[in-house]
Design a protein around this motif. Structure first.
Motif, PDB file in Angstrom:
ATOM      1  N   PRO A   1       0.809  -1.228   0.000  1.00 22.76           N
ATOM      2  CA  PRO A   1       0.000   0.000   0.000  1.00 22.76           C
ATOM      3  C   PRO A   1       0.843   1.281   0.000  1.00 22.76           C
TER       4      PRO A   1
ATOM      5  N   ASN B   1      -4.539  10.773  -2.686  1.00 16.45           N
ATOM      6  CA  ASN B   1      -5.886  10.612  -2.135  1.00 16.45           C
ATOM      7  C   ASN B   1      -6.939  10.463  -3.247  1.00 16.45           C
TER       8      ASN B   1
ATOM      9  N   LEU C   1     -15.200   6.985   1.393  1.00 17.21           N
ATOM     10  CA  LEU C   1     -14.117   7.843   1.887  1.00 17.21           C
ATOM     11  C   LEU C   1     -13.909   9.122   1.076  1.00 17.21           C
TER      12      LEU C   1
ATOM     13  N   ASP D   1      -8.789   7.657   8.931  1.00 15.37           N
ATOM     14  CA  ASP D   1      -8.369   7.717   7.529  1.00 15.37           C
ATOM     15  C   ASP D   1      -9.015   8.985   6.983  1.00 15.37           C
TER      16      ASP D   1
ATOM     17  N   GLU E   1      -0.049  12.375   5.711  1.00 17.17           N
ATOM     18  CA  GLU E   1       0.170  12.782   4.326  1.00 17.17           C
ATOM     19  C   GLU E   1      -0.270  14.233   4.159  1.00 17.17           C
TER      20      GLU E   1
END
Ligand code: GLA
Length: 379
Positions: free
Chosen positions: A96, A107, A238, A278, A343
């Motif tokens: 990942p 993203n 998400l 997340d 990130e």
């Protein structure tokens, strides 16, 4: 007599060599070695950046990946604090985004499409209905051109030209990412890009940190501070709903340092959707310059990571998709929540959200931003 003198001189010389090697440890600077070969024969190199304190950062030109970060704990014991593999095959295999530069759009972009200048662009839907981290072959899977920069600090420049239409994105995009290791134990990441056509862009680094040392258990005891009063709640895939929600009274309030695990299993809709954290946090900032975005302390080792950036957001991800199937360095099993990612970024799905800070880049403009990962120890 003559022989004794020669012998003594030789002994003195050998002794001086040993003392030098012992005292100085690894020499500051950059060392290049071969890391592996791609299936088409291209050689992938490992660049090891060393500073005067002996801190070391390993970077490969496949995906611009940070493959190791060796930093001391409060006793001076070094450990590698990022997940990864010992060889190129590990990175070529399923993983990942360990340590990678992610782009063109780090993203998610909803439903793999966006409209720019009245043209609709279609991207790979590689994460359910959405496009994630630049598509099928993002910047994490390309070979970058590496140049060692002659600077006071150890600096490595990585360059990549992403052709017009690559992974569905418009414009020839010329990207440069420079990693610099300072003598203050800071890893600077400088992102630069220019385009010849209007485009959208969001670059980040996807290092998986565990300040107790990679493979050394989960990160739930790490104490996290995120300088954000708001975050962007997501839907079931998400993608941000567009709301900027106040963190007050929610498990997303990390303004005061809090153990990552303290609330991660709370009965909270957003935590359930993310299977943990997340989420993109909206950084509190005064003006547009560099600001402290996050500070993480691992209480046992005392290692501390601070993240500074001039970006508007930061994705805090707690390795919720790690499930023990990946065997990393030295065969170590990377289990559920064995790492966290921070990130720095523009908000997810910005190309479809005019209310979010713009992620557009036009010809003649330069995209430039900086993220600093600073390592230290706490008593
Ligand atoms: C990002 C995403 C996560 C996950 C990882 C990679 O952090 O936000 O949902 O996709 O990358 O597994």
């Amino acid at each position: 007599m003559k022989y004794t003198k020669v012998f003594l001189c030789l002994l003195a010389f050998l002794l001086s060599l040993t003392v030098e090697a012992g005292a100085a440890g690894p020499k500051p600077g950059i060392k290049r070695s071969t890391f592996g070969k791609m299936s088409d024969g291209q050689t992938i190199d490992l660049y090891t950046l060393t500073n005067k304190n002996g801190m070391q950062v390993g970077i490969i030109n496949y995906g611009g990946r940070v493959v190791s970060i060796r930093v001391p704990d409060r006793q001076g014991q070094m450990a590698d604090v990022v997940l990864g593999f010992d060889n190129l095959d590990g990175y070529l295999g399923n993983n990942p985004y360990f340590g990678a530069i992610v782009g063109r759009y780090a993203n998610r972009i909803a439903k793999g499409r966006f409209t720019l200048d009245s043209v609709e662009y279609k991207l790979a839907q590689n994460d359910g209905p959405n496009s994630l981290h630049g598509g099928v072959k993002g910047f994490d899977k390309v070979v970058w051109k590496a140049t060692e920069l002659a600077k006071q600090n150890s600096a490595l420049e990585l360059a990549y030209l992403s052709k017009d239409g690559e992974e569905g994105y418009p414009g020839n995009l010329s990207v440069k990412v420079t990693y610099t290791l300072s003598d203050d134990n800071e890893l600077w990441i400088d992102y630069h890009a220019t385009t010849d056509k209007d485009t959208v862009l969001n670059l980040s680094n996807h290092s998986y940190f565990n300040l107790a040392g990679e493979g050394n258990g989960d990160i739930l005891q790490h104490v996290m501070m995120i300088a954000a009063s708001r975050f962007t709640p997501v839907d079931a895939t998400l993608i941000p709903t567009g709301e900027l929600r106040n963190v007050e009274g929610t498990p997303f309030d990390f303004r005061q340092p809090t153990a990552i695990g303290a609330r991660i299993n709370n009965d909270d809709e957003q935590l359930k959707l993310g299977r943990g954290y997340d989420h993109n946090f909206v950084l509190d900032r005064k003006g547009s310059g560099m600001t402290l975005a996050a500070r993480v302390v691992e209480p046992k080792s005392g290692r501390v990571l601070e993240v500074k950036t001039d970006q508007p957001g930061i994705q805090f991800y707690t390795g919720n998709f790690l499930d023990g199937t990946i065997h990393g360095k030295g065969g170590k099993v990377y289990g559920h929540r064995f790492a966290f990612c921070l990130e720095t970024q523009h908000f997810p799905d910005s190309p479809n959200r005019p209310s979010f800070p713009s992620s557009e880049l036009k010809p003649g403009e330069t995209y430039h931003y900086i993220t600093v990962f600073r390592f230290s120890t706490a008593p």
